[in-house]
Every structure is written in C-alpha cells, then in structure tokens.
Design a protein around this motif. Sequence first.
Motif, PDB file in Angstrom:
ATOM      1  N   GLU A 139       0.913  -1.206   0.127  1.00 38.87           N
ATOM      2  CA  GLU A 139       0.031  -0.094   0.132  1.00 38.87           C
ATOM      3  C   GLU A 139       0.593   1.245  -0.096  1.00 38.87           C
ATOM      4  O   GLU A 139       0.476   2.429  -0.734  1.00 38.87           O
ATOM      5  CB  GLU A 139      -1.122  -0.203   0.930  1.00 38.87           C
ATOM      6  N   SER A 140       1.965   0.956   0.650  1.00 39.97           N
ATOM      7  CA  SER A 140       2.929   2.218   1.211  1.00 39.97           C
ATOM      8  C   SER A 140       3.398   2.508  -0.202  1.00 39.97           C
ATOM      9  O   SER A 140       3.589   3.481  -0.884  1.00 39.97           O
ATOM     10  CB  SER A 140       4.184   2.129   1.889  1.00 39.97           C
ATOM     11  N   GLU A 141       4.331   1.484  -1.081  1.00 39.49           N
ATOM     12  CA  GLU A 141       4.611   1.380  -2.858  1.00 39.49           C
ATOM     13  C   GLU A 141       3.617   2.080  -3.415  1.00 39.49           C
ATOM     14  O   GLU A 141       3.578   2.664  -3.989  1.00 39.49           O
ATOM     15  CB  GLU A 141       5.434   0.195  -2.989  1.00 39.49           C
ATOM     16  N   GLU A 142       1.699   1.726  -3.616  1.00 38.42           N
ATOM     17  CA  GLU A 142       1.479   2.225  -4.247  1.00 38.42           C
ATOM     18  C   GLU A 142       1.446   3.748  -3.836  1.00 38.42           C
ATOM     19  O   GLU A 142       0.742   3.772  -4.945  1.00 38.42           O
ATOM     20  CB  GLU A 142      -0.025   1.844  -4.215  1.00 38.42           C
ATOM     21  N   LYS A 143       0.892   4.109  -2.812  1.00 32.50           N
ATOM     22  CA  LYS A 143       0.636   5.728  -1.796  1.00 32.50           C
ATOM     23  C   LYS A 143       2.616   6.506  -3.347  1.00 32.50           C
ATOM     24  O   LYS A 143       1.733   7.670  -3.661  1.00 32.50           O
ATOM     25  CB  LYS A 143       1.333   6.117  -0.530  1.00 32.50           C
ATOM     26  N   TYR A 144       2.955   6.219  -2.915  1.00 38.22           N
ATOM     27  CA  TYR A 144       4.663   7.113  -4.098  1.00 38.22           C
ATOM     28  C   TYR A 144       4.724   6.662  -5.244  1.00 38.22           C
ATOM     29  O   TYR A 144       4.890   7.549  -5.776  1.00 38.22           O
ATOM     30  CB  TYR A 144       5.939   6.027  -3.571  1.00 38.22           C
ATOM     31  N   ARG A 145       3.834   5.377  -5.953  1.00 39.01           N
ATOM     32  CA  ARG A 145       4.089   5.747  -6.608  1.00 39.01           C
ATOM     33  C   ARG A 145       3.062   6.251  -7.476  1.00 39.01           C
ATOM     34  O   ARG A 145       3.005   7.696  -8.609  1.00 39.01           O
ATOM     35  CB  ARG A 145       3.136   4.029  -7.236  1.00 39.01           C
ATOM     36  N   LEU A 147       2.024   9.572  -6.029  1.00 37.33           N
ATOM     37  CA  LEU A 147       2.834  10.242  -5.936  1.00 37.33           C
ATOM     38  C   LEU A 147       3.483  10.989  -6.598  1.00 37.33           C
ATOM     39  O   LEU A 147       3.948  12.180  -7.714  1.00 37.33           O
ATOM     40  CB  LEU A 147       3.931  10.857  -4.704  1.00 37.33           C
ATOM     41  N   TYR A 148       4.496  10.357  -7.309  1.00 36.75           N
ATOM     42  CA  TYR A 148       4.930  10.125  -8.803  1.00 36.75           C
ATOM     43  C   TYR A 148       4.784  10.489 -10.177  1.00 36.75           C
ATOM     44  O   TYR A 148       4.787  11.514 -10.912  1.00 36.75           O
ATOM     45  CB  TYR A 148       5.751   8.877  -8.993  1.00 36.75           C
ATOM     46  N   ASP A 149       3.263  10.063 -10.274  1.00 40.11           N
ATOM     47  CA  ASP A 149       2.388   9.627 -10.657  1.00 40.11           C
ATOM     48  C   ASP A 149       1.779  11.107 -11.361  1.00 40.11           C
ATOM     49  O   ASP A 149       2.100  11.666 -12.473  1.00 40.11           O
ATOM     50  CB  ASP A 149       2.154   8.616 -11.722  1.00 40.11           C
ATOM     51  N   SER A 151       2.133  14.053  -9.515  1.00 41.10           N
ATOM     52  CA  SER A 151       2.988  14.329  -9.741  1.00 41.10           C
ATOM     53  C   SER A 151       2.002  16.057 -10.390  1.00 41.10           C
ATOM     54  O   SER A 151       2.586  15.617 -11.778  1.00 41.10           O
ATOM     55  CB  SER A 151       4.217  14.435  -8.901  1.00 41.10           C
ATOM     56  N   ASN A 169       6.425  10.598 -15.705  1.00 39.72           N
ATOM     57  CA  ASN A 169       4.873  11.021 -14.977  1.00 39.72           C
ATOM     58  C   ASN A 169       4.525  11.714 -16.012  1.00 39.72           C
ATOM     59  O   ASN A 169       4.610  11.948 -17.731  1.00 39.72           O
ATOM     60  CB  ASN A 169       5.195  11.423 -13.905  1.00 39.72           C
TER      61      ASN A 169
END
Lengths: 585, 134
Positions: A139-145, A147-149, A151, A169
């Motif tokens: 779930e945390s990785e998803e969040k970062y993805r 944020l990246y995508d 952004s 992105n």
Amino acid sequence: MGRDFQELKILIIGSKSRDIITVEKYLLEINSNTLISHVASLREVKATLKKTSKFNVILLDLSLLELAFSETTIIEILNLSHNTALIILTDVEEQKQAEKMLAWGVSDYLIKSELNATQLSKSIYYSRERKKAQRKLYESEEKYRMLYDESPFPMWVLDRESLDFLSVNKAALKLYGYSREEFLSMNVRDLWVESEKEVEKTAKKNLDTSFAVQIRHYTKSNKILHISIQSNPILFGGKEARVSLVDNITEKVIAEEKLKLSQQRFKAIIQDGSDLVSILDEKLNYIYLSPSATNILQINSGEIIGKNAIEFIHREDRPEIERKIKFIGKVKSFRLPSYRYKVGTAEWRWLETIVTDLRADPAVGGLVTTSRDITNFKIQEQKLKESLERYNIVAKATSDLITDYDVATNTFTFNSNVFEVFGYKKKEIDSAREWWFSKIHPEDLSVFKDSLKEIFQKGKKWINLEYRFKCADGTYKYILDRSYVISDHVGKPIRIIGSMQDITERRNYINTIEQHNKRLREIAWTQSHVVRAPLAKIMGLIELLKLEKEDIDSAEEILDNVLISAKELDDVIRNIANKAEEESK
Amino acid sequence: MLEVIIIDDDQIVIFIQKKMMVNHHIGTNPLSFKKAVKALEYLEKERNADKEFLILLDINMPGMSGWELLDHLEEHEHKGNYHIIMVTSSINKKDKLEAEKYSIVKSFIEKPISAANCDKIKELSEISHFFEKV
C-alpha cells in the motif's frame, strides 16, 4: 494455546487423509472458534475462492496428486484468495519442491510428519503477520507511485548508464508533448539542445550521486525549455537508475533575461547617453551625478557631490531659474528655460533641464534633473537669428518684391511689397502658383512656363526673365524676375526664392528709345535716297562739264543745272534737319 | 537699228543721260519721256517696227513706276527687242534682286551714269553688235 479467540477461517486444500484430520484437530486445539472449509480439487478451490475470499489462512497439501502444483497454479490461488497466507503441507520427500514455492509467494511450509499444534499455530500466526506487513508495504508503494505519477512536477527515471527512459510521469508527458510510448523508446539525449552536451559529463561524473543542473531541452514541437533538474540515483526494478525531478523555469529565465536587458539598457542610457542625469536634495545640493556628466561637463562626480547646483549657473541666467524653481512641490515635473552652466574655469555650456520631483520615491529621495547640452544648437540658433534678421532687413530695405515659393505645398509667401508694387489687397492674393500664372501677361506666359520647365525637368538653378504682370487696376507692369532654386540632396527643387524688380519705367523708357531709333533709321534710309538724287545729278553734270568744257554754251547750260541741283540738295538737307529736330522733341 | 529711250521724271537727269549717250556714241538722238505711261504708249505703237530698243529706266516715278512698265513690256511678244538698263539714285539690294526676275533687264546702274557705265552698256552681248568698230 487459545490465545486467539477471534474467529479463524481456514481453507484446507487436500484429500481427507489422516494427516489432514490431525491438522484439523490441531486447528481446533489452537482456536475452538476455527471454521474449516475443505476442498479436494482445483475446480472446487476456484469455486470456493470465487464465492468468498475471506479466509485467514489456506493450507495446501502437496500430496494432493490431483493438482499439478506449478507456479501458475500457486499464483492463481494466491490471486483468487486476494493474497491470503498460503502454507504448504508436505512430506519430507517433497520438501525441496515446497522450498521452491516460497519464491512464488507461498508463506511457509510444514512437514506433516513433524507437525504439532504449537508449530502449526506459530506458522499460521507468522504467516498472517507477514502478509499484513507485506500488504502495508504494498500500500505504501502504491502511495509513492501515485505521488510520482500524479505529481505536478515532471519526473522520469533513466537508466544510469544508457540514459534511456525507464519511466515518465504524466506531468512530463504534458510538458514535452510526447506520448508515454514515445518517451520510453527515447533517450534523454534526444531532449538536449545542441549546446548542452556538457551535461553528459556531469551525469557521468556523478554516476552514483545526486546532482542538479540547469539545462535547455527541446519539446516535441521544437520549443526550447529552460529547466532545472534534480537527479538522484535509485534502484528501479533491480536496475541502476536515476530519478530526475524536472522544474520548468522557462518563464523565469525569460523574465530574468528581460530584466537583465532592461537593466543594461537603463545603464547604457544613464552612463553613455547624451543626457545628463543628477539628483539634488531640497536645497539643490548634488546627491548624485550620472557618469555621462563626466564626458559632457568634464566634471568628476566626486568633486561635485554636496555642492549647490545654482553656483554653476551663469549669474545672468539665475533669476529666471530661481523663479522657476519655486514650482518645486507644486508640480511633479517642469522644464527650466535654457541656461549657461560653468564647465571648468572659463567655459560655459548651454543646458536645457527638466526637473522631476521624486523626493517621495524612497529609491531616489530627491529632485531628478535631466539636462541636455544644447550649446551647439544655441550657436546655430544665434546664427540663424542673425541671418533671418539680415534677410528681414534686406527684404524691407529693397523695393523689390521678395517671393518664397514652397514646391511641396504650392505656396507663395511674399514680402509686403506685393501690395505696393501691384496694388493688391491682402484678400485678393492667393498663395498658389496658379494665381501667379493668372496674372502674367498671356503673351509672356509661355516663356515663363518654359523657364519653369527648365528648372523642374533640366535642373536649371535660376530664372532671369522679364515679363508683364497684371496689377490690381488691370494695367501691366514689367518685372524682372530673378529667382534662385533651392534643391534637396538629390537635386529636386524644393523652394524657389525670387526677387522681382519693377522695371516698368525702365522698360517704357527703353521701348521709347527703341521706337525713336526705329523711326530715325527709317528717316535716315529714306532721306539718303532723297539726298542722293540731287547729289547724283551734280556728279553727273560735273562729269559732262569735264567732257564739254570747250563748248561754252553747253557748259553754261550744265552749270545752270548744277546750280538747280545744288539748291535742290540744300532743300533736302534742311528738310532732314527739321524732321530730325521734330523727332527728338 | 537700236533706238535709245530715256525714262525719268527729272529733267536734269534726262539732260545728263542724253548728253552721255550722244558723247559715247550709243545713240545719236535719244528719245526721252518724263512719264512711264507715255513711254509705254510709244513702245506699244512701235512694237511691230523692225528695231530694237535700249531703255534707260528710272524706278521711282510718280504715276506709273519703273516696275509697272517692266511688267507690261515683259508681256510683249517681241520682248527680245527690249534691252532695259535700270538706273536708280541709290542701289537697294531688294530692288536689284527684283529686277533680276525680268529677262528684259540687262543691267543695273547707280546714278550718275558714268563714262565707264557707257562703255559697259556697249559691251552688253545682246547689243554689242550695234557698236562694232569699223
């Protein structure tokens, strides 16, 4: 055990063998609240998991020969169960295969022959906890993805060595105009503006560290972008990569360049311009003097700061300046009448100044004076004034009519003699050249027009022509038109300045003389014939006399005739004398 | 034979020219007319006579002028018999050019007529045969 009193849902995949029955017994020992579902075929597994996925743990007996336990099967089960913890029950002989399955996502394996309740309880507990932790990480990785995508800043991931795009992105797609597919088939070098190859060295030097650069990139539509990049090394899908954060600073750079230009321009105007800018305090003491003053006034600005500006102004010009200075505080900006300003010890320069009250502006805090050196202009003006005065005096002193014809506007200007010479009133005079033409005697007009043709077509520079000009009373006056043509730089006539002399008296006098001469010539001609007749007779008689002097009678007759002819000649001469006398009267 | 005729409105001119003609043996007894019209009458009358005429003609005369007389004579069918010497007190170039238009005008003399003029008259080709020296 009994430490977990929450309901425990277990799915067991396997035939109802003795081992399984033992497992079920252990499970109920661990938690009396355990609900056990039992399936023995893959079809059943799928049907059950599709119905409900809410199992806490799945136990899979590898001895269930019906199922071919390939990676695909395991992953399918894991997917259908929404990643529920899967524990393999195996015989010692199949321990190797069970181990292998750990890499496919299986949580644990237990050897059936060595199994006891404690071990099973522990395995279930750990497997569940591990799954929970994994889910959190996912779930945390998803969040970062996300944020990246999502952004707003363009970002991408590059292969650290090849600089190929590995990921970009949405913001990057939007900024550069490439599709994701296009981007991923490209290399970051494709974006670089020619002159930016230097960045390659920076990237190489900082292969495993972070760096930041400012660089220019092309968009897909060949627009140049100024960007600032922050690049950090990462591992991406096991590859050595770097993630770059792109900040589009194009507008900022353009704005900065404009500001820089504007500052340079301002500096150029103030320093090298011909205007002399100074700032005075309320008492008119110098606070600042622009560098251009050094050139114009040959004054070192250091020497002048603190001195009073009025001291430099010529005494004769001070009253007028001081009168004007009283406007300070009443109007924002006003112009001073031109005045002489002391340069060095003996020289005076003419200046013209605009004073702007910027005392309220904290950046200035004084009276800004912008002055221009108008010395040369003043000298020219003085010369022009003298020349004009001379012209006016000449125009007044002469009895000639002075004309000034402006070719472009077809306008004549005359001095006041136009009224006196021709008797016209102001309102009867038209300034167009057609008026002038209309007043020229019809017999003289073509000669006059020929003369103009020579000026406009053959480049003749002057007119010197006599013609008759109609006066207000309808009579004609003879004028001698002496005009001079003023041309522009290509020789095109722009003005014709003329001096028209009234030569009527002289012309009439000449006409009279010419008529006299003509008549006298006629008299002389006819009279010579009249004179010659008696003279010829006398000559003829004398010749006869010479021949016949011996013959007395004949000689007598000849002499009588000589006398008659001589008298005749005498009469003729007297007559001529009388006529000539009459003519000259 | 060659008959000499003098036409001039001035009596003294006629007197001089007659004497000169006689003295230089151009004519023994020249006829003279003070009016051109009278001379024309005489010449009309004599036109068919078998003789030639040497005529000393003044230009400016009251009444018929020398020019008018010339115009008449130029019309005559026997104009070859007329040998006219124009005699004028002052030579005008215009007059001389005018005179050259008439075939019967043989010479142009400025008054007074001189001995040299008389010699020249006698040498005129058309009439020189009348003065052949014996």
